[in-house]
Design an enzyme around this catalytic site. Structure first.
Site, PDB file in Angstrom:
ATOM      1  NE  ARG A 181      -3.336   1.173  -4.635  1.00 21.27           N
ATOM      2  CZ  ARG A 181      -4.364   1.997  -4.814  1.00 21.27           C
ATOM      3  NH1 ARG A 181      -4.571   2.981  -3.956  1.00 21.27           N
ATOM      4  NH2 ARG A 181      -5.159   1.860  -5.838  1.00 21.27           N
ATOM      5  CB  VAL A 182      -0.798   0.946   3.607  1.00 20.19           C
ATOM      6  CG1 VAL A 182      -0.026   1.654   2.536  1.00 20.19           C
ATOM      7  CG2 VAL A 182      -2.050   1.719   3.958  1.00 20.19           C
TER       8      VAL A 182
END
Ligand code: ATP
Ligand code: MG
Length: 518
Positions: free
Chosen positions: A365-366
């Site tokens: 996600r990052v």
């Protein structure tokens, strides 16, 4: 109103002060019952939660339950010579472990004591193993890549320094290998590593130590080991010990990678302890606070901002699923705490697609915020191409006639799957990854027969390793039009030479060879 609150606060403060005076650290209690690694003790009325106590025989224990009449204590060592009525005394301290550079290259047990036969560790500056995670104000978002050296991860699910990426899958699907390979790839990159074995077989820990030792990776690595035969309390404490060792380096502004192998066994050890302490069981018989157990552990990883040393702890927790069920209690808990997961698929692993990372269920996600420019550029279309491939190849199973476009997508997809296969303990550099990704992105792999891709990868990487273009790319940090042109020219030369050396090669099977001529 203000004066009222003030006086109230003063009242409470006075009470607390008086209470503190009454705490005697030399209290002695007696064992009421003992067994299964748990002791019930009476008499230590002023004891604290998580406090360390010492039994008559020198064995230590940790207080986990505070009840009106009795205390529940988990034992941290041998207890066959402790009996009813044995004495227990308080220490006034919580469990702490030795930290610092002295731990590099060492193997320690769940409470930080060396078990590798080497010299004793100095406990100067020892740190308590429970700590409140740093707050949001002291952190910043990830901005530097943590290079795993595994092509499929660095391209599609990149991990940033400070990220928590879960490795999840059934037993024997290559979970540990992904984590260990990532440790191997940190060589010379100034990242300290902590590998925490949680309830693993002793032979597994020895094997991992051998791999790291041989590759020279123990120089920057600590192994915290708790094995399957040990007391549940030790298995429970191991990850907290590991993160405490990592936090020391974080506090010095360094980058650390920590692997928890695995948190399923951690949850099971905590369930055992909780049931023995007669805490009420909840879903799947785990106690209600098992979510808190893992969240307070994983929240301690992260990226600190400049004012707070700029260090990072990247965490790779591992979870073992049963029959691929990621919706069970512990897997869903940990999925929701982490910043993404690498899902290891049994069927892919058994079909020889290793590492068996499922491109559909995995996510980061990052990390893409921290991906290197040239990797990001060359990997941009990969996930989409694989998704199309997965969809169309399911469709193609009906055996109907396929149009050329569909066939091309499927053939391309098959070759990508070959390209992202990677043997264990053989990480790529980021530049090598860029070359492989370039071959995929610009469809050079279509000229290579499927069964020759493995050899092609090797030869391609070896060819470019000698080329000046990689130095140029490394300096530039990303591709511009000119560099793309240069790479294409180099690729065309290489491809023409390469395919002319393949015996019985029929160019027309793979397309018009004129495309490769300048
Ligand atoms: P466990 O559930 O027992 O902990 P695991 O999921 O951690 O297993 P590993 O121990 O990493 O799996 O790997 C299982 C086996 O697969 C090992 O024998 C390992 O050598 C092999 N293996 C793992 N990854 C690869 C790979 N990329 N290429 C070839 N073999 C691999
Ligand atoms: Mg494993």
């Amino acid at each position: 109103m203000a004066t009222k609150t003030d006086s109230f606060a003063a009242l409470i403060k006075a009470k607390i002060d008086k209470y503190a005076n009454k705490i005697k650290k030399d209290e002695v209690g007696r064992v009421i019952s003992i067994g299964d690694g748990i002791a019930l003790v009476s008499g230590l009325e002023k004891a604290m939660l998580n406090e360390l106590v010492v039994f008559e025989n020198g064995t230590k224990g940790m207080i986990l339950n505070l009840e009106a009449e009795t205390l529940g204590i988990v034992l941290l060592g041998k207890y066959d010579d402790i009996a009813e009525n044995s004495q227990v005394s308080r220490t006034g301290q919580v469990v702490s472990v030795p930290v610092g550079d002295q731990l590099l290259g060492r193997v320690v047990d769940a409470i930080g004591q060396p078990i590798d036969g080497g010299k004793a560790l100095s406990s100067q500056g020892a740190m308590p193993i429970e700590k409140i995670a740093p707050g949001v104000i002291t952190r910043q978002s990830v901005d530097a890549p943590l290079e795993t050296g595994i092509l499929s991860i660095d391209s599609m699910f990149p991990i940033g320094k400070g990220q928590r990426e879960l490795i999840i899958g059934d037993r024997q699907t290559g979970k540990t290998t992904v984590a260990v390979d990532t440790i191997l790839n940190q060589k010379g990159k100034n990242v300290k590593c902590v590998y925490v074995a949680i309830g693993q077989k002793r032979s597994t820990v020895v094997h991992i130590h051998d791999i790291l030792e041989k590759a020279g990776a123990m120089e920057y690595t600590t192994i915290v080991s708790s094995t399957a035969g040990e007391l549940p309390a030790l298995i429970y404490l191991a990850p907290y010990t590991g993160i405490t060792i990592a936090e020391y380096w974080l506090s010095k502004g360094e980058d650390v990678l920590i692997v928890y192998d695995d948190l399923s066994k951690h949850a099971v050890s905590y369930r055992t302890i909780s049931l023995l302490l007669r805490r009420p069981p909840g879903r799947e018989a785990y106690p209600g606070d098992v979510f808190y157990l893992h969240s307070r552990l994983l929240e301690r990883a992260g990226r600190m901002n400049k004012e707070n040393g700029n260090g990072s702890i990247t965490a790779l927790p591992i979870i073992e699923t049963q029959a691929g069920d990621i919706s069970a209690y512990i897997p869903t808990n940990v999925i929701s705490i982490t910043d993404g997961q690498l899902f290891m698929m049994t069927s892919m692993f058994n079909a020889g697609q290793r590492p068996a990372i499922d491109p559909g269920l995995s996510v980061s996600r990052v990390g893409s915020a921290a991906q290197r420019g040239y990797v990001k550029q060359t990997a941009s279309s990969l996930k989409l191409e694989l998704a199309q491939f997965a969809e169309l190849s399911a469709f193609a199973q009906f055996g109907s006639d396929l149009d050329k476009e569909t066939k091309d997508i499927i053939e391309h997809g098959k070759r990508i799957m070959e390209m992202i296969k990677q043997p264990e303990n053989s990480p790529y550099s980021q530049l090598q990854e860029a070359v492989l990704l370039f071959a995929i992105k610009h469809h050079y792999i279509k000229w290579i027969p499927l069964d020759k891709i493995t050899a092609f990868k090797k030869d391609l990487v070896a060819h470019f390793d000698k080329s000046k273009l990689l130095t140029e790319l490394s300096k530039a940090g990303k591709f511009d039009d000119k560099l793309i042109e240069k790479f294409n020219a180099e690729f065309k030369d290489f491809m023409l030479e390469y395919i002319s050396a393949i015996p019985d090669y029929k160019a027309e099977t793979y397309g018009d060879i004129k495309e490769l001529k300048k």
